[in-house]
Design a protein around this motif. Structure first.
Motif, PDB file in Angstrom:
ATOM      1  N   TRP A  29      64.569  57.575  26.207  1.00  0.00           N
ATOM      2  CA  TRP A  29      64.673  56.439  27.109  1.00  0.00           C
ATOM      3  C   TRP A  29      65.545  55.334  26.537  1.00  0.00           C
ATOM      4  N   VAL A  30      65.934  54.432  27.450  1.00  0.00           N
ATOM      5  CA  VAL A  30      66.730  53.246  27.111  1.00  0.00           C
ATOM      6  C   VAL A  30      66.108  52.057  27.821  1.00  0.00           C
ATOM      7  N   LEU A  48      77.893  59.343  31.440  1.00  0.00           N
ATOM      8  CA  LEU A  48      78.265  60.744  31.644  1.00  0.00           C
ATOM      9  C   LEU A  48      79.721  60.987  31.288  1.00  0.00           C
ATOM     10  N   ARG A  49      80.578  60.007  31.555  1.00  0.00           N
ATOM     11  CA  ARG A  49      81.987  60.147  31.176  1.00  0.00           C
ATOM     12  C   ARG A  49      82.109  60.298  29.657  1.00  0.00           C
ATOM     13  N   ARG A  50      81.443  59.437  28.910  1.00  0.00           N
ATOM     14  CA  ARG A  50      81.491  59.529  27.447  1.00  0.00           C
ATOM     15  C   ARG A  50      80.946  60.875  26.965  1.00  0.00           C
ATOM     16  N   TYR A  51      79.845  61.270  27.551  1.00  0.00           N
ATOM     17  CA  TYR A  51      79.201  62.521  27.134  1.00  0.00           C
ATOM     18  C   TYR A  51      80.104  63.719  27.406  1.00  0.00           C
ATOM     19  N   ASP A  58      75.225  56.860  24.654  1.00  0.00           N
ATOM     20  CA  ASP A  58      76.291  56.664  25.637  1.00  0.00           C
ATOM     21  C   ASP A  58      75.868  55.686  26.724  1.00  0.00           C
ATOM     22  N   LEU A  59      74.600  55.771  27.158  1.00  0.00           N
ATOM     23  CA  LEU A  59      74.129  54.885  28.207  1.00  0.00           C
ATOM     24  C   LEU A  59      74.079  53.437  27.722  1.00  0.00           C
ATOM     25  N   SER A  60      73.656  53.231  26.505  1.00  0.00           N
ATOM     26  CA  SER A  60      73.648  51.879  25.944  1.00  0.00           C
ATOM     27  C   SER A  60      75.067  51.326  25.845  1.00  0.00           C
ATOM     28  N   ASP A  61      76.006  52.172  25.404  1.00  0.00           N
ATOM     29  CA  ASP A  61      77.398  51.738  25.292  1.00  0.00           C
ATOM     30  C   ASP A  61      77.997  51.415  26.655  1.00  0.00           C
TER      31      ASP A  61
END
Length: 525
Positions: free
Chosen positions: A239-240, A270-273, A439-442
């Motif tokens: 989680w975040v 998702l793009r980063r991932y 990635d979501l945090s970024d």
């Protein structure tokens, strides 16, 4: 009908329960105290004492009947985290608990008391079958279970189960119900004659919406690492934490809605991932199913499902977060005006006229699809603190079930000024789920920066696990290349290079396209 469909699509790998992790301040209650607290409130949710009864020969939808052997201790369980009791250990435990299906011969819910969480906290893990609740209903039920003492009762001690109907009785009632469907049609026809213009307009709106929803699913969703394989039974969960006020500030600065901002953050993650996994993102737009509650305000707190859905585009090919938000906001405006949610609800309502065995087959066909890449659901929760036995709930992290070829799901819930993301992944396919958490945090930080917002409470990733070591690249710049570029480089490569690439891929991305290329080159020798 929709409640039954969640039963029909469930199998040994696709578990149809919604779940959440709740973190509380203070010492955990004694197990007996928790039993007493929950037991004194079960009269507020009668279905929590009911189990499923199947109609013989599949001639009707399952019925809810009182569980003659109801035992609260079976549904309320107690465990503890190993040292050091961080949220990482809690995530591992949650993943294992959420990997287990609920017993069909018992009421379809469980709550686990988790002791040993650091910083003077404890947790509850909640699992409830989707046939019992939708997301909004589930949160309402949590509010009821955490009701104050004045709403508790001793009725639980006096509750007596009603005798369950026999199989013959269930079959007879189901056949009688089906025989009355033509009568329902007659009543509908009379209503049309009384109000033709109004009903014709409603029917036309539903028809247009159904067409829009069906059309949105006609073009296949792009293939991604989290759609290539069927999911197994095991899950990872992470989680975040975010601040609802920060998300609203981004919305006020850049436009759109809170949901648009949330989808943009998921899009950026998702793009980063996908870039890290070596996907070619040129022109790629993912498709996310966004469930929409159609529960009326006076139905809040009622069990059952009142949920529809819309298909939202996620432009992962776009590197600009502001442009991505504008694209998503514009697309969602069009989706809403098209009536997709109304149409999806109309399509599910049609199954009410079908026998259970036909619904079962249709549900399984619909669930094995290539029309969407993942589910992203945003659930509004209570904006006041909830307490259980005098202990305040600090956080809640929701989990959405995974489908047979949907190995990743994102659920978001707002609670008491927070906006928390729960990420669930297939244990094998999403072996790097903790990377997506980062990635979501970024992505959230990037969008806040683009909006000129100094976040009061920056997004906090939950995992305290050390970064995964990717090892040495097979050659310099390998991770920046697409699958097609690596395939071109591997043509005619020698065994040593093929071996290095194969070992690297098995340690990291396990991209099937590259592994197939290696197999092709080895077969030529």
């Amino acid at each position: 009908p929709l409640d039954a469909s969640f039963l029909h699509v469930e199998d040994s790998s696709s578990h149809m329960h919604v779940a959440c992790v709740m973190v509380f301040a203070g010492p955990p209650p004694a197990y007996e105290e928790l039993l007493q607290h929950l037991g004194s409130r079960l009269h507020l949710v009668p279905r929590y004492r009911k189990r499923l009864a199947l109609v013989p020969l599949g001639q009707g939808r399952p019925r809810w009947v009182d569980d003659q052997d109801f035992d609260l201790r079976f549904h309320v369980r107690r465990t503890a985290l190993p040292a050091p009791g961080t949220e990482t250990e809690l995530q591992v435990l949650a993943g294992r608990v959420f990997s287990q299906p609920l017993r069909r011969d018992r009421p379809l819910w469980e709550i686990w008391l988790v002791e040993g969480l650091g910083k003077g906290r404890f947790a509850l893990l909640s699992k409830t079958h989707h046939a019992l609740v939708d997301g909004v209903s589930g949160l309402d039920i949590l509010s009821v279970l955490f009701a104050p003492e004045e709403e508790s009762s001793v009725d639980g001690e006096r509750w007596q189960a009603q005798p369950a109907p026999s199989g013959a009785q269930l079959l007879r009632e189901s056949l009688l119900e089906r025989a009355t469907v033509p009568a329902e049609g007659v009543r509908a026809a009379r209503a049309v004659l009384r109000g033709p213009r109004r009903l014709a307009g409603e029917a036309l709106a539903k028809l247009r919406g159904a067409s829009a929803f069906a059309f949105a699913g006609l073009s296949p969703a792009p293939i991604t690492p989290f759609n290539e394989d069927l999911v197994g039974p095991d899950r990872r969960f992470a989680w975040v934490r975010m601040s609802l006020s920060d998300v609203k500030a981004i919305k006020n600065s850049l436009g759109g809605t809170v949901n648009d901002v949330v989808l943009t953050m998921v899009n950026g993650a998702l793009r980063r991932y996908l870039l890290r996994r070596g996907a070619d993102l040129e022109g790629m737009t993912l498709k996310a199913l966004v469930p929409v509650s159609v529960r009326a305000p006076d139905e809040r707190g009622a069990l059952g499902n009142k949920v529809s859905g819309m298909i939202a585009p996620l432009p992962v090919s776009c590197a600009d977060p502001v442009a991505s938000l504008q694209t998503i906001a514009g697309a969602m405006d069009q989706v809403k005006s098209s009536g997709q949610a109304i149409g999806a609800q109309a399509l599910t309502e049609l199954s009410g006229f079908a026998p259970a065995n036909l619904i079962s087959q249709a549900g399984r066909v619909a669930f094995r699809q290539r029309f969407i890449n993942l589910v992203v659901t945003n659930i509004p929760g209570p904006q006041q603190p909830l307490t259980m036995a005098g202990r305040e709930m600090l956080d809640i992290f929701p989990m959405v079930p995974l489908g047979s070829n949907l190995a990743l799901g994102v659920a978001i819930v707002s609670y008491n000024g927070t906006l928390n993301f729960g990420l669930v992944g297939d244990f094998k396919v999403m072996h790097d789920l903790e990377d997506l958490v980062g990635d979501l945090s970024d992505a959230a930080a990037e969008l806040a920066g683009a909006a000129g917002i100094a976040a009061e409470h920056p997004a906090v990733a939950s995992s305290s696990a050390p970064p995964r070591s990717r090892g040495v690249e097979p050659w310099a710049g390998y991770d920046a290349l697409t699958v097609a570029q690596i395939d071109k480089r591997l043509r005619g490569a020698g065994p040593a290079l093929l071996g290095r690439v194969e070992a690297y891929e098995k340690q990291n991305g396990q991209r099937k396209g590259i592994l197939r290329s290696i197999g092709r080159e080895l077969a030529r020798r």
